[in-house]
Motif scaffolding. Structure first.
Motif, mmCIF file in Angstrom:
data_model
loop_
_atom_site.group_PDB
_atom_site.id
_atom_site.type_symbol
_atom_site.label_atom_id
_atom_site.label_comp_id
_atom_site.label_asym_id
_atom_site.label_seq_id
_atom_site.Cartn_x
_atom_site.Cartn_y
_atom_site.Cartn_z
ATOM 1 N N VAL A 176 -21.813 26.538 6.796
ATOM 2 C CA VAL A 176 -22.647 27.613 6.226
ATOM 3 C C VAL A 176 -23.435 28.305 7.332
ATOM 4 C CG1 VAL A 176 -24.449 28.175 4.552
ATOM 5 C CG2 VAL A 176 -22.808 26.348 4.047
ATOM 6 N N LEU A 177 -24.018 27.537 8.239
ATOM 7 C CA LEU A 177 -24.767 28.122 9.357
ATOM 8 C C LEU A 177 -23.850 28.986 10.228
ATOM 9 C CD1 LEU A 177 -26.952 25.043 10.399
ATOM 10 C CD2 LEU A 177 -27.753 27.127 9.274
ATOM 11 N N HIS A 178 -22.623 28.533 10.409
ATOM 12 C CA HIS A 178 -21.656 29.318 11.189
ATOM 13 C C HIS A 178 -21.380 30.659 10.507
ATOM 14 C CE1 HIS A 178 -18.162 30.346 13.573
ATOM 15 N NE2 HIS A 178 -17.402 30.369 12.488
ATOM 16 N N GLY A 185 -24.225 32.965 11.061
ATOM 17 C CA GLY A 185 -24.246 33.473 12.431
ATOM 18 C C GLY A 185 -23.261 34.602 12.652
ATOM 19 N N ARG A 186 -22.158 34.611 11.876
ATOM 20 C CA ARG A 186 -21.144 35.657 11.996
ATOM 21 C C ARG A 186 -21.436 36.862 11.107
ATOM 22 N NH1 ARG A 186 -15.937 34.556 13.770
ATOM 23 N NH2 ARG A 186 -15.272 36.194 12.326
ATOM 24 N N SER A 187 -22.375 36.701 10.191
ATOM 25 C CA SER A 187 -22.584 37.714 9.157
ATOM 26 C C SER A 187 -23.185 39.001 9.703
ATOM 27 C CB SER A 187 -23.493 37.149 8.058
ATOM 28 O OG SER A 187 -23.785 38.132 7.097
ATOM 29 N N SER A 188 -22.808 40.104 9.080
ATOM 30 C CA SER A 188 -23.393 41.400 9.429
ATOM 31 C C SER A 188 -24.670 41.691 8.641
ATOM 32 C CB SER A 188 -22.376 42.523 9.169
ATOM 33 O OG SER A 188 -21.998 42.549 7.803
ATOM 34 N N ASP A 189 -25.051 40.793 7.729
ATOM 35 C CA ASP A 189 -26.288 40.968 6.969
ATOM 36 C C ASP A 189 -27.496 40.900 7.902
ATOM 37 O OD1 ASP A 189 -24.672 41.029 4.769
ATOM 38 O OD2 ASP A 189 -25.213 39.037 4.026
ATOM 39 N N ASP A 190 -28.410 41.829 7.752
ATOM 40 C CA ASP A 190 -29.588 41.847 8.620
ATOM 41 C C ASP A 190 -30.439 40.593 8.468
ATOM 42 O OD1 ASP A 190 -28.894 44.260 9.703
ATOM 43 O OD2 ASP A 190 -30.125 45.456 8.316
ATOM 44 N N ASP A 191 -30.486 40.045 7.248
ATOM 45 C CA ASP A 191 -31.354 38.893 7.030
ATOM 46 C C ASP A 191 -30.619 37.560 7.167
ATOM 47 O OD1 ASP A 191 -29.783 39.166 4.790
ATOM 48 O OD2 ASP A 191 -31.364 38.577 3.392
ATOM 49 N N ALA A 192 -29.372 37.579 7.641
ATOM 50 C CA ALA A 192 -28.612 36.332 7.788
ATOM 51 C C ALA A 192 -29.295 35.349 8.744
ATOM 52 C CB ALA A 192 -27.191 36.636 8.247
ATOM 53 N N SER A 211 -30.401 31.519 7.885
ATOM 54 C CA SER A 211 -29.943 30.350 8.649
ATOM 55 C C SER A 211 -31.125 29.490 9.090
ATOM 56 C CB SER A 211 -29.121 30.793 9.865
ATOM 57 O OG SER A 211 -29.924 31.395 10.850
ATOM 58 N N GLU A 212 -32.237 30.130 9.478
ATOM 59 C CA GLU A 212 -33.442 29.370 9.822
ATOM 60 C C GLU A 212 -33.957 28.591 8.617
ATOM 61 O OE1 GLU A 212 -36.363 31.343 12.798
ATOM 62 O OE2 GLU A 212 -35.394 33.004 11.714
#
Length: 639
Positions: free
Chosen positions: A407-409, A412-419, A423-424
């Motif tokens: 899920v964290l990976h 990290g790849r997502s284009s979402d601004d709040d991704a 993840s944090e």
């Protein structure tokens, strides 16, 4: 006598019970004693030589052991030829020689020095064990050549009429290529497969099955093709690699399925050669794995995924129930197919059809959605799993950190601004812990740091440094080998330096000042860190390429963040450059950045006053090429 320490039996036991070089040397000394025994009652034979050859071939001192074994094998072959010629000249025919009493000559083997496949197979297996497939195949070629020459001599009674490669011989050579992997292994395995089938067809005409391929042969060829399918065809030349290797595997499986229906290039004719081979679960899974490997380097692998799913359907029609490994492999092909959201949805449909999906099944589908830039769907799947675990009071799947790292990976790849923020939040949830949530590992922290370093948030340097501090604290509690730990800590420091160096230009003055402060503090802390497993110089066991990246990022960050403080910027960059040179880590990138961001007079003074390098002052610019700088400044450089 049978209990003599120099009897063939005792020598054979020696080769079996020990794999040390000293045991092989002792076995060879016993062989020499047999040669020199004055009464002639302890004459060596093929068993004696086989024992010593096996001792050297299987000893741990390689490649010396195999070189010595080869010498002894040539010696045995020479003795076999000499003995055969002597027996022929005395007028003995082959039948009389073969039926001689074992008791004659103090227990000497009735075949004398005549070699058999056992000694050659030992050599082949030993070459396979050290990854030398070419030499293993050379032994096979040698056996075929010797056996063929004996067939043509005295109506098939030559010295090497017993050196006939059997199915096991071919399987071991194929396994050697399969274990080696690489670009050529699939092609070599396919060539050996075709040679074996030609031999088997000839034997079939004579009513023999000595070298007939079996399902192990078949599956080993498929495994070699699967290995070559993992190799990208970079130069565009026609090779059996990548997608071509995967298609060869599919064609080979087709040929076995249809061997009772129609002739093809592999079975050389209807109802001949391969009709006895029945594909099993391994056959289908290995072919699907070949498609999965090829899909990694394929720009559009949807057709590979369709082929993989069709293979699973064919399994079911043949009464072979697909395992979770089968499902996972097919879902992997869909995930790698570059088919976007539709491919990920197809992988999920397969997941839903499984009776008992494993953690690999779930993470494979999650990765498929991650590649389709659907991080929110990945989070949804995680929530579904956690909810199921709570309702069923079964948390075995949710206890895996692999699940959460997937899920964290995806975040990290997502284009979402709040991704990165999400993840944090997930990392913090893992840090808080629970009875069924795993603790984050070093991969978890690295994934969050990677997400932060690539985002456009103005405060990412502050947040990255916070994650780094927690990461370093957690590493003290984990039992990780120093090399792996060093690499991950170094990369974690570099992630924070990257977040600082690429703080958005439109960030507020406050956040830019904070980024500059964190840049300097992190670089200082990295250089003073108590690295685990270091040598006396404190650096020798760390990855020099990563350390060079640290200097590059620091200089880049100083230039980006300290534009309003040129004096401070020059001092920091110059100091880092001098330290880099003293450690022998200077490369062209660091040199170019130093020259770009520092005035000429500072460059001159740094090279002359601090590093003792004379600069030609007859020109207006510094006429120093990187290649002309002292070699010791770059002696530990990786580029």
């Amino acid at each position: 006598p049978k209990d003599s320490p120099t009897s063939p039996a005792s020598m054979n036991n020696l080769s079996v019970t020990s794999k040390s070089k000293s045991a092989a040397l002792s076995a060879e000394r016993l062989l020499q004693e047999m040669r020199n025994e004055p009464t002639g009652r302890l004459q060596p034979d093929v068993i004696s030589y086989s024992a010593v050859i096996s001792a050297y071939a299987t000893c741990l001192d390689q490649p010396h052991g195999l070189e010595k074994a080869n010498d002894l094998l040539h010696e045995l072959e020479d003795l076999a030829v000499r003995e055969h010629l002597e027996s022929s000249s005395r007028g003995r025919d082959a039948r009389r020689y073969e039926t001689r009493s074992i008791g004659v000559g103090g227990g000497r083997h009735p075949y004398g020095f005549r070699p058999n496949p056992v000694v050659y197979n030992t050599m082949i297996q030993s070459y396979a064990n050290i990854g030398d497939a070419s030499s293993a195949e050379a032994i096979l070629d040698r056996m075929i050549s010797l056996y063929s020459s004996s067939l043509q001599e005295n109506l098939g009674s030559g010295a090497f009429r017993s050196v006939r490669p059997n199915t096991r011989t071919f399987n071991m050579v194929l396994n050697a290529w399969s274990k080696k992997g690489g670009a050529e292994c699939g092609g070599r395995a396919l060539s050996i497969w075709k040679r074996l089938n030609i031999i088997a067809l000839e034997e079939e005409r004579n009513g023999e099955t000595y070298s007939r391929p079996d399902v192990i042969t078949f599956n080993t060829v498929l495994a070699a093709l699967a290995k070559s399918a993992d190799v990208e065809n970079r130069d565009g030349k026609e090779k059996i690699v990548g997608e071509a290797a995967a298609q060869k595997a599919v064609e080979l499986l087709d040929s076995i399925e249809n061997s009772n229906v129609q002739p093809n290039q592999y079975n050389h004719g209807k109802n001949r050669g391969l009709t006895h081979i029945e594909p099993d679960e391994i056959s289908y899974n290995t072919t699907i794995s070949a498609l999965a490997n090829a899909s990694k380097n394929c720009s559009n692998g949807v057709h590979l995924a369709v082929d993989a799913e069709n293979l699973m359907t064919r399994m079911k029609k043949r009464g072979i129930e697909p395992s979770s490994y089968t499902f996972n492999s097919v879902m992997l092909v869909w995930g790698r197919s570059s088919g976007g959201l539709q491919s990920a949805q197809r992988a999920e449909a397969l997941l839903r059809s499984m009776a008992n999906p494993t953690i690999v099944s779930w993470t494979t589908v999650m990765n498929a959605y991650a590649l389709a830039d659907s991080a929110r769907k990945v989070e949804s799947l995680l929530n579904e799993l956690e909810q199921q675990a709570t309702e069923q009071n079964d948390h075995h799947l949710c206890n895996s950190i692999v699940l959460y790292n997937t899920v964290l990976h995806s975040l990290g790849r997502s284009s979402d601004d709040d991704a990165p923020t999400r993840s944090e939040a997930l990392l913090q949830r893992l840090e808080r812990g629970s009875s069924y949530h795993p603790k984050p590992d070093f991969i978890s922290y690295r994934l969050v740091l990677t997400a932060l370093e690539h985002c456009k948030h103005p405060d990412k340097a502050l947040r990255a440094r916070s994650v780094l501090d927690r990461f370093l604290q957690s590493m003290k509690k984990q039992n990780i080998l120093p090399p792996l730990l060093q690499d991950n800590i170094q990369e974690a420091f570099n992630s924070v330096l990257t977040a600082c160096a690429y703080t958005p230009s439109n960030a507020s003055v406050h956040f830019r000042h904070e980024a500059a402060r964190i840049l300097v503090e992190t670089f200082r802390d990295m250089n003073s860190y108590d690295w685990p497993g270091n040598g006396e110089d404190g650096n020798t066991k760390r990855n020099n390429g990563s350390i060079q990246e640290s200097y590059t990022l620091f200089i880049q960050g100083c230039s980006h963040l300290l534009g309003s403080s040129p004096c401070e910027r020059q001092v920091l960059i110059t100091s880092a450059f001098r330290e880099c040179c003293r450690k022998g880590l200077l490369n062209l990138v660091i040199w170019d950045k130093f020259c770009k961001f520092v005035p000429l007079e500072i460059i001159r003074s740094t090279l002359e006053d601090h590093l003792g390098y004379n600069v030609d002052h007859t020109f207006e610019t510094v006429t120093v090429r990187f290649e002309d700088l002292p070699q010791k400044w770059s002696e530990r450089s990786t580029s």
